[in-house]
Scaffold this motif. Sequence first.
Motif, PDB file in Angstrom:
ATOM      1  N   LEU A 152     -11.365  38.067  17.486  1.00 19.70           N
ATOM      2  CA  LEU A 152     -10.974  36.964  16.694  1.00 19.70           C
ATOM      3  C   LEU A 152      -9.546  37.209  16.016  1.00 19.70           C
ATOM      4  O   LEU A 152      -8.468  36.656  15.777  1.00 19.70           O
ATOM      5  N   THR A 153      -9.550  38.491  15.664  1.00 22.12           N
ATOM      6  CA  THR A 153      -8.080  39.293  15.123  1.00 22.12           C
ATOM      7  C   THR A 153      -6.909  38.946  15.922  1.00 22.12           C
ATOM      8  O   THR A 153      -6.006  38.429  15.578  1.00 22.12           O
ATOM      9  N   HIS A 154      -7.226  39.238  17.210  1.00 23.53           N
ATOM     10  CA  HIS A 154      -6.150  38.787  18.286  1.00 23.53           C
ATOM     11  C   HIS A 154      -5.813  37.586  18.220  1.00 23.53           C
ATOM     12  O   HIS A 154      -4.659  36.853  18.208  1.00 23.53           O
ATOM     13  N   ILE A 155      -6.840  36.585  18.311  1.00 27.70           N
ATOM     14  CA  ILE A 155      -6.622  34.936  18.662  1.00 27.70           C
ATOM     15  C   ILE A 155      -5.913  34.411  17.277  1.00 27.70           C
ATOM     16  O   ILE A 155      -5.106  33.748  17.632  1.00 27.70           O
ATOM     17  N   ILE A 156      -6.450  34.934  16.162  1.00 27.29           N
ATOM     18  CA  ILE A 156      -5.908  34.479  15.032  1.00 27.29           C
ATOM     19  C   ILE A 156      -4.473  34.633  14.669  1.00 27.29           C
ATOM     20  O   ILE A 156      -3.679  33.936  14.614  1.00 27.29           O
ATOM     21  N   SER A 157      -3.897  35.964  15.095  1.00 26.00           N
ATOM     22  CA  SER A 157      -2.658  36.293  14.690  1.00 26.00           C
ATOM     23  C   SER A 157      -1.895  35.734  15.797  1.00 26.00           C
ATOM     24  O   SER A 157      -0.587  35.235  15.376  1.00 26.00           O
ATOM     25  N   ARG A 158      -2.037  35.882  16.958  1.00 26.04           N
ATOM     26  CA  ARG A 158      -1.426  35.243  18.006  1.00 26.04           C
ATOM     27  C   ARG A 158      -1.129  33.724  17.980  1.00 26.04           C
ATOM     28  O   ARG A 158       0.031  33.287  18.501  1.00 26.04           O
ATOM     29  N   THR A 159      -2.084  32.935  17.509  1.00 21.32           N
ATOM     30  CA  THR A 159      -2.220  31.484  17.153  1.00 21.32           C
ATOM     31  C   THR A 159      -1.072  31.202  16.138  1.00 21.32           C
ATOM     32  O   THR A 159      -0.376  30.303  16.108  1.00 21.32           O
ATOM     33  N   ILE A 160      -1.189  32.010  15.089  1.00 18.64           N
ATOM     34  CA  ILE A 160      -0.174  31.894  13.892  1.00 18.64           C
ATOM     35  C   ILE A 160       1.177  32.134  14.459  1.00 18.64           C
ATOM     36  O   ILE A 160       2.242  31.358  14.166  1.00 18.64           O
ATOM     37  N   TRP A 161       1.380  33.127  15.325  1.00 21.35           N
ATOM     38  CA  TRP A 161       2.789  33.467  15.621  1.00 21.35           C
ATOM     39  C   TRP A 161       3.257  32.410  16.589  1.00 21.35           C
ATOM     40  O   TRP A 161       4.407  31.944  16.669  1.00 21.35           O
ATOM     41  N   LEU A 162       2.267  31.637  17.402  1.00 21.60           N
ATOM     42  CA  LEU A 162       2.842  30.646  18.146  1.00 21.60           C
ATOM     43  C   LEU A 162       3.142  29.351  17.543  1.00 21.60           C
ATOM     44  O   LEU A 162       3.953  28.644  17.859  1.00 21.60           O
ATOM     45  N   ILE A 163       2.395  29.247  16.461  1.00 24.07           N
ATOM     46  CA  ILE A 163       2.665  27.877  15.751  1.00 24.07           C
ATOM     47  C   ILE A 163       4.070  28.223  14.771  1.00 24.07           C
ATOM     48  O   ILE A 163       4.811  27.413  14.766  1.00 24.07           O
ATOM     49  N   GLY A 186     -13.007  38.935  10.729  1.00 18.80           N
ATOM     50  CA  GLY A 186     -11.955  38.916  11.846  1.00 18.80           C
ATOM     51  C   GLY A 186     -10.861  37.999  11.634  1.00 18.80           C
ATOM     52  O   GLY A 186      -9.798  38.176  11.966  1.00 18.80           O
ATOM     53  N   ALA A 187     -11.162  36.853  10.831  1.00 14.94           N
ATOM     54  CA  ALA A 187     -10.023  35.879  10.360  1.00 14.94           C
ATOM     55  C   ALA A 187      -8.827  36.607   9.401  1.00 14.94           C
ATOM     56  O   ALA A 187      -7.929  36.437   9.541  1.00 14.94           O
ATOM     57  N   LEU A 188      -9.624  37.242   8.488  1.00 13.32           N
ATOM     58  CA  LEU A 188      -8.890  38.061   7.461  1.00 13.32           C
ATOM     59  C   LEU A 188      -7.731  39.129   8.082  1.00 13.32           C
ATOM     60  O   LEU A 188      -6.623  39.144   7.997  1.00 13.32           O
ATOM     61  N   CYS A 189      -8.474  39.804   9.233  1.00 11.54           N
ATOM     62  CA  CYS A 189      -7.649  40.780   9.954  1.00 11.54           C
ATOM     63  C   CYS A 189      -6.674  40.081  10.644  1.00 11.54           C
ATOM     64  O   CYS A 189      -5.404  40.792  10.780  1.00 11.54           O
ATOM     65  N   GLY A 190      -6.872  38.947  11.417  1.00  7.81           N
ATOM     66  CA  GLY A 190      -5.879  38.187  12.110  1.00  7.81           C
ATOM     67  C   GLY A 190      -4.822  37.949  11.263  1.00  7.81           C
ATOM     68  O   GLY A 190      -3.398  37.905  11.608  1.00  7.81           O
ATOM     69  N   ILE A 191      -5.158  37.442  10.021  1.00  7.77           N
ATOM     70  CA  ILE A 191      -4.056  36.825   8.864  1.00  7.77           C
ATOM     71  C   ILE A 191      -3.304  37.931   8.735  1.00  7.77           C
ATOM     72  O   ILE A 191      -1.877  37.893   8.511  1.00  7.77           O
TER      73      ILE A 191
END
Length: 252
Positions: free
Chosen positions: A239-250, A97-102
């Motif tokens: 987790l894919t959505h959470i990780i990707s959106r967190t990165i965009w937020l940062i 999930g983390a890799l997919c999010g990245i």
Amino acid sequence: MTKIRKPLIFTLCLIPAAAVGGWFMAQMSTASADKAALEAAIQQVGSKEMVMLITMIQTVVYAVICGFFGYLVADKIGLIRPFRFDKKNTLITLLAGALCGIVLSADAFSFAKWIPELADSYVASGRFDAPTWIASVLYGGVIEEVMLRLFFMSLLALIGWKLFCRKENAVPEKMLVFSNIIAAALFAAGHLPATIQTFGHLTPMLICRCFLMNGAFGIVFGRLYRKYGIQYAMLAHILTHIISRTIWLIIF
């Protein structure tokens, strides 16, 4: 009665997620919808809130149908697993999930370079928007997995088994892989209307991006489903959505 007890309990547990996720998905959709189309829908049903309510009810209905019958079909082909999280499988799922999010977050620095409208949309994605986050987690992470993996992928595998591999005592691995690919392709195609709604049109580049990004993720989620259980596909998708959106937020 005992045969439908577990699928019934599973389906009842889905209803709150479907209702909340459907409501916030409707809120997100109406916010980004074409104004003329939204006005036409409001004229038909009376108000924006009624449009959202109808969308929410549709989501609940889809979740109930796909959840109940998906559970029955998945159980028949041996894809229903105890609904718990094994430590090893959970770690593998979290990594996936983390890799997919990245990878999904990298879309803002790859395809967005060639698609100006996409670059503009990521500026908006960089702002915290509670309805979008909730819709991504509950609708995307839970309801989409029920519809596309638990129901559709399982049904494809069952049909393929009975039509082409009926001499086998269980669903062949190749049939599960094939059904996973088809479900992933449908998962990607299901994002085309949202793509049109977001950008107002489709181009070869947008279509390529849609199938490459969503299709690849769908295959990952499908593999987790058939290997470990639907709960792991849901966890990876969330987790894919959470990780990707967190990165965009940062970043944005």
